[in-house]
Design a protein around this motif. Structure first.
Motif, PDB file in Angstrom:
ATOM      1  N   UNK A  96       0.874  -1.168   0.000  1.00  0.00           N
ATOM      2  CA  UNK A  96       0.000   0.000   0.000  1.00  0.00           C
ATOM      3  C   UNK A  96       0.911   1.217   0.000  1.00  0.00           C
ATOM      4  N   UNK A  97       0.941   1.939  -1.111  1.00  0.00           N
ATOM      5  CA  UNK A  97       1.857   3.062  -1.254  1.00  0.00           C
ATOM      6  C   UNK A  97       1.244   4.368  -0.746  1.00  0.00           C
ATOM      7  N   UNK A  98       2.096   5.180  -0.120  1.00  0.00           N
ATOM      8  CA  UNK A  98       1.750   6.534   0.300  1.00  0.00           C
ATOM      9  C   UNK A  98       2.882   7.451  -0.140  1.00  0.00           C
ATOM     10  N   UNK A  99       2.566   8.691  -0.443  1.00  0.00           N
ATOM     11  CA  UNK A  99       3.597   9.645  -0.851  1.00  0.00           C
ATOM     12  C   UNK A  99       3.756  10.732   0.199  1.00  0.00           C
ATOM     13  N   UNK A 100       5.008  11.070   0.474  1.00  0.00           N
ATOM     14  CA  UNK A 100       5.281  12.220   1.316  1.00  0.00           C
ATOM     15  C   UNK A 100       5.043  13.518   0.561  1.00  0.00           C
ATOM     16  N   UNK A 118      -0.857  18.546  -1.003  1.00  0.00           N
ATOM     17  CA  UNK A 118       0.487  18.405  -1.559  1.00  0.00           C
ATOM     18  C   UNK A 118       0.855  16.928  -1.684  1.00  0.00           C
ATOM     19  N   UNK A 119       0.456  16.131  -0.705  1.00  0.00           N
ATOM     20  CA  UNK A 119       0.714  14.691  -0.774  1.00  0.00           C
ATOM     21  C   UNK A 119      -0.073  14.059  -1.911  1.00  0.00           C
ATOM     22  N   UNK A 120      -1.274  14.559  -2.161  1.00  0.00           N
ATOM     23  CA  UNK A 120      -2.082  14.026  -3.257  1.00  0.00           C
ATOM     24  C   UNK A 120      -1.405  14.271  -4.611  1.00  0.00           C
ATOM     25  N   UNK A 121      -0.724  15.394  -4.740  1.00  0.00           N
ATOM     26  CA  UNK A 121       0.005  15.691  -5.977  1.00  0.00           C
ATOM     27  C   UNK A 121       1.074  14.627  -6.222  1.00  0.00           C
ATOM     28  N   UNK A 122       1.809  14.276  -5.174  1.00  0.00           N
ATOM     29  CA  UNK A 122       2.842  13.263  -5.310  1.00  0.00           C
ATOM     30  C   UNK A 122       2.252  11.867  -5.493  1.00  0.00           C
ATOM     31  N   UNK A 123       1.078  11.612  -4.901  1.00  0.00           N
ATOM     32  CA  UNK A 123       0.378  10.351  -5.162  1.00  0.00           C
ATOM     33  C   UNK A 123       0.083  10.206  -6.659  1.00  0.00           C
ATOM     34  N   UNK A 124      -0.357  11.301  -7.259  1.00  0.00           N
ATOM     35  CA  UNK A 124      -0.664  11.262  -8.691  1.00  0.00           C
ATOM     36  C   UNK A 124       0.586  10.950  -9.506  1.00  0.00           C
ATOM     37  N   UNK A 125       1.732  11.475  -9.078  1.00  0.00           N
ATOM     38  CA  UNK A 125       2.975  11.180  -9.774  1.00  0.00           C
ATOM     39  C   UNK A 125       3.324   9.702  -9.646  1.00  0.00           C
ATOM     40  N   UNK A 126       3.116   9.112  -8.463  1.00  0.00           N
ATOM     41  CA  UNK A 126       3.370   7.681  -8.292  1.00  0.00           C
ATOM     42  C   UNK A 126       2.520   6.858  -9.263  1.00  0.00           C
ATOM     43  N   UNK A 127       1.264   7.248  -9.399  1.00  0.00           N
ATOM     44  CA  UNK A 127       0.382   6.523 -10.320  1.00  0.00           C
ATOM     45  C   UNK A 127       0.845   6.675 -11.769  1.00  0.00           C
ATOM     46  N   UNK A 178      -4.140  -7.886  -9.113  1.00  0.00           N
ATOM     47  CA  UNK A 178      -2.720  -7.749  -9.383  1.00  0.00           C
ATOM     48  C   UNK A 178      -2.219  -6.338  -9.580  1.00  0.00           C
ATOM     49  N   UNK A 179      -2.956  -5.339  -9.081  1.00  0.00           N
ATOM     50  CA  UNK A 179      -2.529  -3.948  -9.195  1.00  0.00           C
ATOM     51  C   UNK A 179      -2.064  -3.420  -7.835  1.00  0.00           C
ATOM     52  N   UNK A 180      -1.427  -2.263  -7.848  1.00  0.00           N
ATOM     53  CA  UNK A 180      -0.849  -1.682  -6.633  1.00  0.00           C
ATOM     54  C   UNK A 180      -1.631  -0.447  -6.208  1.00  0.00           C
ATOM     55  N   UNK A 181      -2.232  -0.452  -5.013  1.00  0.00           N
ATOM     56  CA  UNK A 181      -2.975   0.720  -4.555  1.00  0.00           C
ATOM     57  C   UNK A 181      -2.067   1.819  -4.010  1.00  0.00           C
ATOM     58  N   UNK A 201      -0.101   1.026 -10.767  1.00  0.00           N
ATOM     59  CA  UNK A 201      -0.584   1.726  -9.578  1.00  0.00           C
ATOM     60  C   UNK A 201      -1.876   2.470  -9.863  1.00  0.00           C
ATOM     61  N   UNK A 202      -2.774   2.445  -8.884  1.00  0.00           N
ATOM     62  CA  UNK A 202      -4.052   3.142  -8.989  1.00  0.00           C
ATOM     63  C   UNK A 202      -4.368   3.808  -7.649  1.00  0.00           C
ATOM     64  N   UNK A 203      -4.972   4.986  -7.703  1.00  0.00           N
ATOM     65  CA  UNK A 203      -5.360   5.687  -6.491  1.00  0.00           C
ATOM     66  C   UNK A 203      -6.591   5.033  -5.874  1.00  0.00           C
ATOM     67  N   UNK A 204      -6.570   4.826  -4.555  1.00  0.00           N
ATOM     68  CA  UNK A 204      -7.710   4.250  -3.842  1.00  0.00           C
ATOM     69  C   UNK A 204      -8.080   5.148  -2.670  1.00  0.00           C
ATOM     70  N   UNK A 205      -9.341   5.035  -2.243  1.00  0.00           N
ATOM     71  CA  UNK A 205      -9.848   5.859  -1.149  1.00  0.00           C
ATOM     72  C   UNK A 205      -9.953   5.109   0.163  1.00  0.00           C
ATOM     73  N   UNK A 206      -9.999   3.775   0.097  1.00  0.00           N
ATOM     74  CA  UNK A 206     -10.293   3.012   1.311  1.00  0.00           C
ATOM     75  C   UNK A 206      -9.802   1.566   1.177  1.00  0.00           C
ATOM     76  N   UNK A 207     -10.036   0.796   2.229  1.00  0.00           N
ATOM     77  CA  UNK A 207      -9.592  -0.596   2.278  1.00  0.00           C
ATOM     78  C   UNK A 207     -10.276  -1.425   1.194  1.00  0.00           C
ATOM     79  N   UNK A 208     -11.566  -1.227   1.010  1.00  0.00           N
ATOM     80  CA  UNK A 208     -12.304  -2.026   0.028  1.00  0.00           C
ATOM     81  C   UNK A 208     -11.700  -1.873  -1.362  1.00  0.00           C
TER      82      UNK A 208
END
Length: 214
Positions: free
Chosen positions: A35-39, A68-77, A99-102, A83-90
């Motif tokens: 589960x990836x997070x961006x600083x 600002x963290x969301x901007x870097x999340x978008x770069x990771x994707x 087989x994708x990376x949240x 990689x795909x952006x997710x909002x929650x555990x589900x």
């Protein structure tokens, strides 16, 4: 399968081969669900400057810092094709199944998650993405937190020392001892193999484990 929260430090977003290094790391952590997070990095530093210049109301600068963290999340994707952006555990669990990376949208998770065991994070510059990643690890709950940084971890260190030496934010020590497992990786390392240093529950440095080509 175990869940590994991987926080990509904001200082790494000027690393030209960041994509390749992340791909290699993820391939070596194949026995867990990442589960990836961006600083926040330079984007968050800009918000700090705005707060210093304009004396922003607390809620305003906090919201801007999270964005600002969301901007870097978008770069990771963008960098990681799986990689795909997710909002929650589900949504994260769905991506793991196919087989994708949240990549977690931190703001949505913080707003929507309440925990009886762990208090909400204070709105303070003492709380940065390090503490946010630790809080997410605890409330998910995940099996470990991996901090990807630009520096090596000293050979002998405790979680309290991390904050004292300004390797993480000041609030981090309040959460670190509750983490099931905390590992550290200098993703800028010039070594041929990535090294993960393990620190658990406030104890001293435990081991260095080679995890594949850097």
């Amino acid at each position: 399968m175990p869940v590994t929260v991987i926080k990509v430090g904001g200082s790494l977003f000027d690393l030209p081969d960041l994509k390749d290094r992340l791909v290699n790391l993820l391939s070596e952590l194949k026995d867990s669900q990442p589960l990836l997070l961006a600083g926040g990095g330079q984007a968050a530093n800009l918000v700090r400057d705005w707060d210093r210049i304009f004396d922003l109301p607390q809620g305003n600068w906090h919201s801007l810092a999270i964005q600002a963290m969301l901007l870097n999340n978008a770069l990771l994707c963008y960098l990681l094709p799986d990689a795909r952006l997710v909002l929650n555990i589900r949504e994260a669990e769905h991506l793991w199944r196919v087989g994708l990376t949240p990549v977690l949208s931190i703001n949505d998770y913080l707003v929507d998650t309440q925990s009886e065991e762990y208090a909400d994070l204070p709105t303070s510059w003492d709380v940065t993405s390090d503490s946010i990643a630790a809080w997410i690890t605890l409330t998910w709950p995940a099996d470990e937190l991996v901090l990807l940084k630009s520096v090596d971890l000293p050979d002998t260190i405790t979680t309290d020392d991390l904050s004292a030496q300004e390797l993480v934010d000041p609030y981090f020590a309040k959460l670190a001892d509750s983490l099931p497992c905390l590992r550290w990786c200098n993703l800028r390392s010039s070594e041929e193999t990535l090294q993960l240093a393990t620190v658990t529950r406030g104890k001293s440095f435990q081991s260095r484990n080679a995890t594949g080509p850097a």
